[in-house]
Design a protein around this motif. Sequence first.
Motif, short mmCIF file in Angstrom:
data_model
loop_
_atom_site.label_atom_id
_atom_site.label_comp_id
_atom_site.label_asym_id
_atom_site.label_seq_id
_atom_site.Cartn_x
_atom_site.Cartn_y
_atom_site.Cartn_z
N GLU A 92 94.29 16.77 -26.51
CA GLU A 92 93.59 15.70 -27.21
C GLU A 92 92.09 15.98 -27.28
OE1 GLU A 92 94.53 12.04 -25.25
OE2 GLU A 92 96.64 12.11 -25.82
N THR A 93 91.55 16.43 -26.17
CA THR A 93 90.12 16.77 -26.13
C THR A 93 89.82 17.91 -27.09
OG1 THR A 93 90.02 16.07 -23.82
CG2 THR A 93 88.21 17.43 -24.63
N ARG A 94 90.70 18.89 -27.13
CA ARG A 94 90.51 20.01 -28.05
C ARG A 94 90.57 19.53 -29.50
NH1 ARG A 94 93.22 23.21 -31.25
NH2 ARG A 94 95.23 22.28 -30.75
N LYS A 145 89.98 16.48 -30.56
CA LYS A 145 88.78 15.68 -30.79
C LYS A 145 87.57 16.58 -31.02
CE LYS A 145 86.19 11.87 -28.72
NZ LYS A 145 86.07 10.98 -27.56
N ALA A 146 87.46 17.64 -30.22
CA ALA A 146 86.36 18.58 -30.39
C ALA A 146 86.44 19.28 -31.75
CB ALA A 146 86.38 19.62 -29.26
N GLU A 147 87.64 19.62 -32.19
CA GLU A 147 87.80 20.23 -33.51
C GLU A 147 87.39 19.26 -34.62
OE1 GLU A 147 91.78 21.65 -33.97
OE2 GLU A 147 91.46 23.40 -32.67
N ARG A 148 87.79 17.97 -34.47
CA ARG A 148 87.38 16.97 -35.47
C ARG A 148 85.86 16.82 -35.49
NH1 ARG A 148 91.98 14.19 -33.47
NH2 ARG A 148 90.66 12.97 -32.08
N LEU A 149 85.25 16.76 -34.31
CA LEU A 149 83.79 16.67 -34.24
C LEU A 149 83.13 17.90 -34.85
CD1 LEU A 149 83.18 15.09 -30.72
CD2 LEU A 149 82.71 14.07 -32.94
N HIS A 150 83.73 19.07 -34.57
CA HIS A 150 83.19 20.31 -35.12
C HIS A 150 83.31 20.31 -36.65
CE1 HIS A 150 81.97 24.46 -35.15
NE2 HIS A 150 83.03 24.79 -35.87
N TYR A 207 80.77 17.94 -37.93
CA TYR A 207 79.46 18.58 -37.84
C TYR A 207 79.27 19.58 -38.98
CZ TYR A 207 76.07 22.04 -36.30
OH TYR A 207 75.03 22.94 -36.25
#
Length: 173
Positions: free
Chosen positions: A55-57, A59-64, A67
Amino acid sequence: MNIGPLEPKVPDLIVAVLCFALVFVLFAKVLLPRLGRVLAERTDAIEGTIERAEETRLKAERLHDKYKSELAEARRELAHLRQEALEQGAAIIAAAREEGARQRDALIAGAQAQLEVDRTLAAAELTEGVRHIAIELAGRIVGEPLDEFASSDVVDRCLEELTTQFSSRGTPG
């Protein structure tokens, strides 16, 4: 004949089997369920950690991705602003050139008008000077002062004839 541990006595064998059965039952009923629960908890914890990590990965991909899209939008905005600035700069330069040309033309027109005025004044002063010199020279030739001819039309006609003859030959310059 008793050989030892290879030929156990029947009562020892029964006690050993009963002890083994007791230990087996304790292991099967108490210890194995506890081990199963601990292993299940650990499995859940590991799987939960893996799920949270996934999930964190994500979420990080979505944020990336967000960005990257914001960065692309910022670059487009920067390019748009840069283009606008170039266009405004070109318009300012063109306006300054136009204003400079207008001022230059106004200065040239003013200077030409002033030259024409100066030329007319110089011609008038020169004509007046020539008139006085002509009257004085004529007075010397005649031997009498000819001041009464100073406002005479005769002198004016004579000067006009000379100017016309001089103009018909062409003025230098």
